[in-house]
Design a protein around this motif. Structure first.
Motif, short mmCIF file in Angstrom:
data_model
loop_
_atom_site.label_atom_id
_atom_site.label_comp_id
_atom_site.label_asym_id
_atom_site.label_seq_id
_atom_site.Cartn_x
_atom_site.Cartn_y
_atom_site.Cartn_z
N UNK A 147 0.82 -1.22 0.00
CA UNK A 147 0.00 0.00 0.00
C UNK A 147 0.85 1.26 0.00
N UNK A 148 2.01 1.23 0.61
CA UNK A 148 2.89 2.40 0.60
C UNK A 148 3.36 2.74 -0.81
N UNK A 149 3.68 1.71 -1.59
CA UNK A 149 4.11 1.93 -2.97
C UNK A 149 2.98 2.50 -3.81
N UNK A 150 1.77 1.97 -3.62
CA UNK A 150 0.61 2.47 -4.35
C UNK A 150 0.35 3.93 -3.98
#
Length: 71
Positions: free
Chosen positions: A3-6
């Motif tokens: 989720x951090x990358x998204x």
């Protein structure tokens, strides 16, 4: 993809400057449904979508309401 990358990807998209986009003869229709653009390599798909994003923004749609995914 975590989720951090998204989240970072979406933040980068929202801050992206598309520069000057040349108008195309091909148009993407207005639909509330998800639309996909397919075609050969290097034919202008990305800039067609950038043009549509600029058109949506000019019509009052916030960039946070638009999602562009580059696979």
């Amino acid at each position: 993809m975590d989720t951090g990358s998204v989240r970072r990807y979406l933040q980068d998209f929202q801050a992206m400057d598309f520069g000057e986009v040349i108008g195309r003869d091909t148009k993407i229709g207005d639909s509330p449904k998800i639309q996909t653009v397919i075609g050969g390599r290097r034919v202008g798909k990305t800039y067609l979508l950038f043009g549509k994003i600029k058109e949506l923004e000019a019509g009052g749609v916030e960039r946070t309401g638009i999602v562009y995914l580059n696979f």
